[in-house]
Design a protein around this motif. Structure first.
Motif, mmCIF file in Angstrom:
data_model
loop_
_atom_site.group_PDB
_atom_site.id
_atom_site.type_symbol
_atom_site.label_atom_id
_atom_site.label_comp_id
_atom_site.label_asym_id
_atom_site.label_seq_id
_atom_site.Cartn_x
_atom_site.Cartn_y
_atom_site.Cartn_z
ATOM 1 N N ALA A 26 0.888 -1.247 0.186
ATOM 2 C CA ALA A 26 0.009 0.015 -0.004
ATOM 3 C C ALA A 26 0.850 1.193 -0.028
ATOM 4 O O ALA A 26 2.038 1.350 0.573
ATOM 5 C CB ALA A 26 -0.870 -0.133 1.152
ATOM 6 N N ASP A 27 0.386 2.391 -0.480
ATOM 7 C CA ASP A 27 1.082 3.739 -0.452
ATOM 8 C C ASP A 27 2.311 3.547 -1.172
ATOM 9 O O ASP A 27 3.023 4.321 -0.718
ATOM 10 C CB ASP A 27 1.220 4.084 1.143
ATOM 11 C CG ASP A 27 -0.257 3.964 1.835
ATOM 12 O OD1 ASP A 27 -0.903 4.263 1.072
ATOM 13 O OD2 ASP A 27 -0.075 3.807 3.049
ATOM 14 N N HIS A 28 2.453 2.804 -2.199
ATOM 15 C CA HIS A 28 3.569 2.992 -2.981
ATOM 16 C C HIS A 28 3.125 3.510 -4.310
ATOM 17 O O HIS A 28 2.417 3.427 -4.975
ATOM 18 C CB HIS A 28 4.251 1.598 -3.330
ATOM 19 C CG HIS A 28 5.510 1.582 -4.154
ATOM 20 N ND1 HIS A 28 6.660 1.987 -3.504
ATOM 21 C CD2 HIS A 28 5.880 1.099 -5.576
ATOM 22 C CE1 HIS A 28 7.563 2.057 -4.667
ATOM 23 N NE2 HIS A 28 7.103 1.744 -5.600
ATOM 24 N N ALA A 29 4.020 4.768 -4.762
ATOM 25 C CA ALA A 29 3.502 5.509 -5.619
ATOM 26 C C ALA A 29 4.041 4.909 -7.186
ATOM 27 O O ALA A 29 3.239 5.080 -8.250
ATOM 28 C CB ALA A 29 4.418 6.952 -5.821
ATOM 29 N N CYS A 55 -5.513 -4.495 -4.152
ATOM 30 C CA CYS A 55 -5.004 -3.599 -5.069
ATOM 31 C C CYS A 55 -6.115 -3.246 -6.079
ATOM 32 O O CYS A 55 -5.669 -3.232 -7.397
ATOM 33 C CB CYS A 55 -3.763 -4.152 -5.654
ATOM 34 S SG CYS A 55 -2.399 -4.718 -4.611
ATOM 35 N N GLU A 57 -7.371 -0.543 -7.110
ATOM 36 C CA GLU A 57 -6.908 0.839 -7.592
ATOM 37 C C GLU A 57 -5.993 0.500 -8.835
ATOM 38 O O GLU A 57 -5.495 1.695 -9.828
ATOM 39 C CB GLU A 57 -6.570 1.788 -7.045
ATOM 40 C CG GLU A 57 -5.064 1.907 -6.377
ATOM 41 C CD GLU A 57 -5.096 0.644 -5.277
ATOM 42 O OE1 GLU A 57 -3.864 0.511 -4.959
ATOM 43 O OE2 GLU A 57 -5.992 -0.066 -4.896
ATOM 44 N N ARG A 58 -5.066 -0.599 -8.830
ATOM 45 C CA ARG A 58 -3.894 -0.858 -9.799
ATOM 46 C C ARG A 58 -4.361 -1.488 -11.122
ATOM 47 O O ARG A 58 -5.496 -2.075 -10.944
ATOM 48 C CB ARG A 58 -2.980 -1.402 -9.142
ATOM 49 C CG ARG A 58 -2.117 -0.672 -7.880
ATOM 50 C CD ARG A 58 -0.971 -1.385 -7.561
ATOM 51 N NE ARG A 58 -0.090 -0.570 -6.578
ATOM 52 C CZ ARG A 58 0.697 0.309 -6.660
ATOM 53 N NH1 ARG A 58 1.266 0.343 -7.898
ATOM 54 N NH2 ARG A 58 1.177 0.982 -5.637
#
Length: 251
Positions: A26-29, A55, A57-58
């Motif tokens: 999580a929270d990896h740009a 995931c 949103e990916r």
């Protein structure tokens, strides 16, 4: 389709569980690479559900044996791309596709890194060397090991278990020689499998949270008779072989 596969797991497995200590990336740009072992036929379905639930949103993609992809075309619509595992060009196909996918910050590449079915207890894991090439292609990616295991507990269906390990920046892996890089990735995954295995062997649902709950009981005429008997006795019918109290928390 991810919803349909989750229902398929519900019908045929006891549950899909993650240990409480496991946290998805999580929270990896940048992009994410999730690499795992390959113990069973169920892996593709489990990975699809994990990707959709952890995931969402990916842009989730995965390599797939080209021969099998021709047989199971549905996986193409779910983000799979074909790789010829039986010829030298397969490695080039994989790296070319991975380069395009990992160029997008919001992407996630899910890889069964052994490239073949293998028992969870087999050591060494013998990960395919292509996975160790990816940090050179995408040093900005986060590389996350994922352990998969299946086991029978108290119900008629087997349970699926998955555990994410800590992510390693691609730049840190790319700084290592390829042989050491592959050994590092393999060692991280082996240690994760060992830790997950200890929780699975404990048979303690309280150590896990449930991502997908499966059907309980025997089913058919036998459970119909048990339900009727419980109703006549004024009791609540629970089809589970051993009802769980306090554990097996829903995710």
């Amino acid at each position: 389709m991810a919803v349909w596969f989750a229902r398929y797991l519900h019908r045929h497995l006891d549950a899909l569980r993650l240990p409480l200590w496991s946290a998805p990336p999580a929270d990896h740009a940048g992009p994410v690479v999730v690499y795992c072992n390959h113990p069973a036929w169920w892996d593709a379905l489990v990975l699809i559900v994990l990707a959709a639930r952890t995931c969402p949103e990916r842009d989730n993609r995965a390599p797939f044996d080209a021969a099998m992809l021709r047989k199971y075309r549905i996986f193409e619509r779910l983000g799979a791309f074909g790789v010829d595992l039986d010829s030298p060009r397969g490695g080039a196909q994989f790296l070319a596709a991975a380069r395009g996918i990992l160029a997008r910050p919001g992407s996630a590449l899910w890889i069964t890194a052994q490239g073949r079915f293998a028992d969870v207890r087999a050591r060494p894991l013998d990960l395919r060397p292509g996975v160790a090439r990816l940090p050179e292609i995408a040093p900005e990616a986060l590389f996350v090991p994922l352990a998969l295991e299946y086991a029978f507990w108290d119900e008629r269906g087997a349970g699926a278990f998955a555990a994410f390990g800590p992510g390693v920046p691609g730049a840190a892996l790319a700084a290592l020689p390829r042989s050491e890089r592959l050994a590092r990735m393999e060692g991280d995954l082996a240690a994760l499998l060992d830790r997950l295995g200890r929780d699975v062997v404990s048979r303690e649902p309280a150590r896990f949270r449930t991502l997908v709950a499966g059907r309980k009981g025997v089913g058919g005429v036998y459970d119909l008779w048990r339900r009727l008997a419980a109703r006549l006795a004024g009791r609540r019918f629970d089809p589970a072989h051993r009802p769980v109290n306090g554990g097996d928390r829903a995710a």
